[in-house]
Write a protein that holds these residues in place. Structure first.
Motif, short mmCIF file in Angstrom:
data_model
loop_
_atom_site.label_atom_id
_atom_site.label_comp_id
_atom_site.label_asym_id
_atom_site.label_seq_id
_atom_site.Cartn_x
_atom_site.Cartn_y
_atom_site.Cartn_z
N SER A 79 0.84 -1.20 0.00
CA SER A 79 0.00 0.00 0.00
C SER A 79 0.87 1.25 0.00
CB SER A 79 -0.93 0.00 1.22
OG SER A 79 -0.18 -0.08 2.41
N ARG A 80 0.23 2.37 -0.19
CA ARG A 80 0.95 3.64 -0.33
C ARG A 80 1.64 4.02 0.98
NH1 ARG A 80 -4.01 4.72 1.39
NH2 ARG A 80 -4.28 6.44 2.87
N GLY A 81 2.76 4.75 0.85
CA GLY A 81 3.43 5.33 2.00
C GLY A 81 4.10 4.34 2.92
N THR A 82 4.41 3.14 2.44
CA THR A 82 5.02 2.13 3.32
C THR A 82 6.51 1.96 3.09
OG1 THR A 82 4.31 0.44 1.73
CG2 THR A 82 2.90 0.82 3.65
N GLY A 83 7.10 2.71 2.12
CA GLY A 83 8.55 2.69 1.96
C GLY A 83 9.06 2.02 0.70
N ALA B 208 -3.53 7.59 9.61
CA ALA B 208 -2.68 7.32 8.46
C ALA B 208 -2.96 5.97 7.82
CB ALA B 208 -1.21 7.40 8.87
N ASP B 209 -3.63 5.05 8.54
CA ASP B 209 -3.98 3.74 8.01
C ASP B 209 -2.75 2.98 7.51
OD1 ASP B 209 -5.63 1.64 7.33
OD2 ASP B 209 -6.08 2.42 5.33
N GLY B 210 -1.70 2.96 8.32
CA GLY B 210 -0.51 2.17 7.99
C GLY B 210 0.48 2.84 7.08
N ALA B 211 0.26 4.10 6.67
CA ALA B 211 1.16 4.80 5.76
C ALA B 211 1.93 5.87 6.53
CB ALA B 211 0.38 5.43 4.61
N LEU B 212 3.23 5.67 6.69
CA LEU B 212 4.05 6.63 7.43
C LEU B 212 4.13 7.97 6.71
CD1 LEU B 212 5.85 7.27 9.82
CD2 LEU B 212 7.76 6.19 8.61
#
Length: 567
Positions: A46-50, A210-214
């Motif tokens: 998913s988005r924003g996870t690195g 953030a739903d898991g997105a840093l």
């Protein structure tokens, strides 16, 4: 110098700084240390996870002049050149805007040239699922047998859109959603570096949003810092535009109490205060989800990631309503959100959903109709128990006098009759009375006076329709306890809950204080009340045991006397 947003300013420079993806970083570092470098990598998640961050670190690490334990040094000319963009051997391509076959053909031609400064030419193709079918076909041959100096790193958020031929030629790494506690820890570290006072509750709230997105969490923190450098949970809620916990708990209480007016007033207050209706519906859905998890899990905080105070409030409110009502609220709110996305008045959709949640008779879904039928069946079973009459009684019934020959009671006797005869007896004696029936009623009354409290309560007990929910909660405590009560049912009489279990082991377990407390806790979580427990002894079984006519028939059969029954 121009301001740099937080997610770019604090982007990890080495694998060790990547948050929440050890299954990726440890493997990549070990491959780099051993020199086992693949020609094609696929990063999905998913988005924003690195994904892009790890791709850039990998591109630097394979070309770094003095790597340290698989991480790039960040100080050599290659690392500095990649950071400032002066080295052109590292190419980052956006497949969303370069998705044609001509773009891939150009890439294939450039890949044949040796790198100018680095050891490897690295192509980072972001959102690779956006490539056309012809572009995938053009990339396929190069991806299968690339030049020795080329490495492909593909990144995507929609893995299912990639052809199987591409997947089979890449080394795949799955990026997971980052846990709220890990995001909150990173936010606290960034806030400390930025000299911002961020409370732990506020950091946890941003992490949940953030739903898991840093990256999303850092963007929200950046927005909040623009308003205030002293951030509390209430301040973050005000800035982001979500309803406070106080309003959510108050609305949930009103829903459980079926107070439609109070719920609609709360919506009006929030709407007047410029709260987004879609966000309010999402917040309410998330709130009921938290109640659902609290009601069904032994340790709900492993999923919710809430503070201890918030978890205690969830547990207290979850005891006020059965799980079926909570699930129904989530269903109706999700349906309202779906209709909002299709257009129409969003406030009206939310208000209609809340009215349906509060008013059971307004719900016309098949599930609601099924619940009503089950409730009616449970009520009929409670007021019309089986009489358990044997075929041997039919001759006695046939010999009874017709109803017309029985003297009619006076008006005064008819008035006093309901208070003198229990409701169960009136139902069972709806047929013409006889001397034998009268004698049987006297025997039943005698047994009822001499029986235990649980046996007396069994007469007026109502079937408890939510018993399957309690058995489901018991499974979380112990599978053996739930198995012992398999096939059981329950009845309620005042503050006493009577359990009818076919297995004697169930009652042996209830005699143990620990198991009895677990049963009471499960009942309290479903009903919000504390009941005394006891065995259910139906009145029919007592009548069957004390039936003198059956004893007479049995003795006659033992003596060899032939018994003839009539229809």
């Amino acid at each position: 110098m121009a301001y740099q947003v937080l997610y770019r300013k604090y982007r990890p420079r080495v694998f060790e700084d990547v948050v929440g993806q050890p299954q990726v970083t440890v493997t990549l570092r070990n491959e780099l240390k051993s020199g086992r470098i693949s020609h094609a990598y696929l990063f999905t998640g998913s988005r924003g996870t690195g994904k892009t961050t790890c791709a850039k670190i990998l591109a630097k690490a394979v070309n770094c002049l003095s790597p340290h334990e698989g991480d790039p040094c960040g100080e050599c000319e290659i690392c500095r050149g990649i950071d400032n963009g002066s080295i052109l051997d590292i190419l980052e391509i956006d497949a969303a805007s370069n998705n044609g076959v001509d773009n891939i053909r150009t890439l294939r031609e450039e890949a044949n040239y040796t790198p100018a400064n680095c050891k490897f030419r690295v192509y980072i193709i972001d959102e690779v699922h956006m490539l056309s079918i012809s572009a995938f076909n053009a990339l396929l041959k190069t991806l299968e047998e690339p030049p020795e100096h080329v490495i492909f790193i593909l990144a995507t958020t929609e893995l299912h859109k990639l052809p199987a031929t591409i997947l089979s030629r890449c080394q795949r790494f799955d990026f997971r959603r980052i846990a709220p506690k890990e995001i909150a820890g990173r936010l606290s570290d960034v806030a400390q570096r930025e000299q911002v006072n961020l409370s732990p509750q506020a950091a946890l709230l941003i992490a949940n949003l953030a739903d898991g997105a840093l990256r999303d969490a850092l963007s929200v923190l950046d927005q909040c810092i623009g308003v205030s450098r002293d951030l509390t949970e209430e301040k973050v809620r005000e800035i982001v535009g979500i309803a406070s916990n106080e309003y959510l708990f108050r609305m949930a209480d009103a829903i459980f109490e079926r107070n439609t007016g109070e719920v609609l007033e709360a919506v009006d207050v929030l709407y007047t205060g410029a709260k987004d209706i879609v966000r309010l519906a999402e917040d309410l859905s998330d709130h009921f989800r938290a109640l659902m998890i609290t009601k069904t899990m032994k340790d709900p905080n492993t999923v919710l990631g809430a503070s201890n105070e918030m978890l205690a409030e969830y547990q207290a409110q979850a005891e006020k309503a059965p799980l079926s009502r909570i699930l129904r609220a989530i269903d109706l709110l999700q349906d309202a959100l779906e209709r909002m996305n299709r257009g129409g008045n969003k406030r009206t959709e939310l208000e209609m959903a809340l009215i349906r949640i509060c008013s059971r008779e307004m719900d016309s879904s098949p599930e609601a109709l099924l619940r009503r039928i089950e409730a009616l069946e449970a009520g009929n079973t409670a007021i019309q128990p089986s009489t358990g009459r044997q075929p041997a009684e039919k001759p006695a019934q046939a010999k009874q006098k017709p109803a017309a020959e029985k003297p009619q009671p006076s008006a005064a006797e008819r008035t006093e009759q309901p208070s003198e005869i229990p409701a169960e007896s009136r139902i069972q004696n709806a047929e013409p009375a006889s001397a034998e029936n009268e004698k049987q009623r006297n025997v039943n009354a005698s047994v009822s006076r001499d029986s235990s409290g649980a046996q007396n309560a069994s007469k007026d007990a109502q079937r408890f329709a939510q018993w399957p929910e309690i058995l489901q909660i018991l499974k979380n405590y112990s599978q053996s306890i739930a198995s012992a009560f398999s096939g059981s049912s329950a009845y309620v009489s005042g503050d006493l809950m009577l359990i009818d279990a076919p297995n004697k082991i169930a009652f042996e377990l209830l005699r143990k204080p620990v198991q009895r407390d677990r049963m009471r806790d499960a009942i309290r979580r479903v009903t919000g009340k504390t009941y005394r427990l006891g065995p259910y002894r139906p009145q029919e079984k007592e009548e069957e045991a004390e039936d003198p006519l059956r004893d007479f028939v049995k003795k006659a059969e033992d003596l060899g006397i032939e018994i003839t029954t009539r229809p």
